[in-house]
Design a protein around this motif. Structure first.
Motif, PDB file in Angstrom:
ATOM      1  N   ALA A 252       0.818  -1.220   0.000  1.00 44.61           N
ATOM      2  CA  ALA A 252       0.000   0.000   0.000  1.00 44.61           C
ATOM      3  C   ALA A 252       0.848   1.265   0.000  1.00 44.61           C
ATOM      4  N   LEU A 253       2.155   1.109   0.024  1.00 44.58           N
ATOM      5  CA  LEU A 253       3.049   2.275   0.093  1.00 44.58           C
ATOM      6  C   LEU A 253       3.244   2.876  -1.286  1.00 44.58           C
ATOM      7  N   ASP A 254       3.030   4.168  -1.406  1.00 48.17           N
ATOM      8  CA  ASP A 254       3.267   4.917  -2.643  1.00 48.17           C
ATOM      9  C   ASP A 254       4.754   5.279  -2.687  1.00 48.17           C
ATOM     10  N   LEU A 255       5.485   4.636  -3.616  1.00 43.73           N
ATOM     11  CA  LEU A 255       6.940   4.870  -3.669  1.00 43.73           C
ATOM     12  C   LEU A 255       7.274   6.304  -4.043  1.00 43.73           C
ATOM     13  N   ASN A 256       6.313   7.022  -4.648  1.00 36.80           N
ATOM     14  CA  ASN A 256       6.568   8.432  -4.943  1.00 36.80           C
ATOM     15  C   ASN A 256       6.775   9.243  -3.667  1.00 36.80           C
ATOM     16  N   LEU A 257       6.209   8.743  -2.559  1.00 37.76           N
ATOM     17  CA  LEU A 257       6.405   9.436  -1.282  1.00 37.76           C
ATOM     18  C   LEU A 257       7.876   9.415  -0.871  1.00 37.76           C
TER      19      LEU A 257
ATOM     20  N   ALA B 198       2.133  15.818   0.402  1.00 35.59           N
ATOM     21  CA  ALA B 198       3.044  14.676   0.549  1.00 35.59           C
ATOM     22  C   ALA B 198       3.713  14.689   1.909  1.00 35.59           C
TER      23      ALA B 198
ATOM     24  N   ARG C 270       1.300  13.390   4.505  1.00 34.86           N
ATOM     25  CA  ARG C 270       1.167  11.928   4.413  1.00 34.86           C
ATOM     26  C   ARG C 270       2.385  11.241   5.023  1.00 34.86           C
TER      27      ARG C 270
END
Length: 307
Positions: A5-10, A40, A43
């Motif tokens: 569920a982790l957004d790598l863009n973060l 961001a 988050r």
């Protein structure tokens, strides 16, 4: 933490925030709007459980947790990038070992010039030439160890084919041979005693396969497993070797051989370079193939000059 569920863009945003210590500059660094960068950051704060960037007077400062994350995050992102970007092949410093499979005539014709290039460009690279085997005994376990194959137009499963150089076949006999140039005549050719070359993995000399298609059988007195062996025998006996013309020329002076045009012309031989599909985009394999192709092209240029 659920990594799925982790957004790598973060992580990219976090890296920019840690490097700049400022939301506006971090947004510019990675091409985001300031509201998107602020979103961001929020988050990330929720995900990590730390404010990361806090206001101190008129300035923003990184928290101790943020400072501790800076170096390992940069290293992690570099490793992630490396997953998707092939490393360059540094020939001058590489200690890589390549395994090539080729028949003896290819070793004789290609390797002196090829190794001259390798020595100059990649002095620490090692080249291993292993005994040639035909497609029928070219097993998958063995194929996985091979970086390059030099062969006539066979098909090797899991390998791409590229034309390397062309050649033609001729008769080789010792100087002073009793029938010599008369071998151009079909009856003399058929009455002569021949040395045939049957390489590992083949059932007969390819010349005999071609001759049989013409309804012709020559008198074979000796069978050897390599072309160079055939020429050595021809140089010391009255046997006739029907072999690639380039190889005769390469060893003619050393072995005191002469080249005779055969009474029947088998046409042009094509020698191919085969490389593994799995290594098609590998920088080291690309470098190796380019060097071998250059060597093959040099042979063809020499042939055109000679003719």
């Amino acid at each position: 933490m659920n990594l799925a569920a982790l957004d790598l863009n973060l992580l990219v945003a976090l890296d920019a925030l840690l490097r700049e210590g400022n939301v506006s500059r971090a947004a510019m660094r990675i091409g985001l709007s300031q509201p998107a960068a602020s979103h961001a950051l929020q988050r990330l704060r929720d995900l990590i459980g730390d404010p990361l960037l806090v206001r101190t007077g008129a300035r923003m400062e990184l928290t101790p947790r943020a400072l501790a994350l800076r170096a390992p995050l940069a290293q992690t992102l570099e490793q992630v990038r490396a997953l998707f970007v092939a490393e360059d092949f540094d020939a001058a410093h590489s200690e890589r070992q390549f395994r090539l499979m080729m028949p003896d005539l290819a070793v004789e014709l290609l390797m002196p010039s090829f190794m001259g290039k390798v020595t100059k460009l990649a002095p620490h690279v090692r080249i291993d030439v292993v005994p040639w085997r035909g497609p029928a005994i070219f097993h998958p376990e063995f194929a996985r160890t091979i970086d390059l194959v030099i062969s006539i137009g066979n098909a090797f499963k899991g390998f791409h084919r590229q034309l390397l150089y062309t050649d033609s076949d001729a008769l080789a006999v010792r100087r002073g041979h009793p029938v010599g140039t008369k071998l151009k005549q079909r009856d003399v050719f058929l009455n002569a005693r021949h040395v045939a070359v049957i390489i590992r993995g083949q059932n007969e000399d390819l010349i005999d396969t071609w001759l049989r298609s013409k309804g012709i059988e020559r008198h074979i007195a000796l069978v050897v497993p390599g072309y160079i062996e055939a020429l050595h025998v021809a140089a010391r006996t009255d046997l006739v070797a029907f072999v690639p013309r380039r190889l005769i020329a390469a060893l003619a002076r050393q072995l005191s051989l002469i080249t005779i045009a055969p009474p029947l012309d088998p046409g042009i031989d094509e020698q191919f370079m085969f490389y593994p599909t799995r290594a098609q985009m590998d920088p080291g394999s690309i470098w190796l193939r380019k060097l071998m192709l250059e060597t093959g092209r040099e042979l063809d240029r020499e042939r055109r000059k000679a003719s």
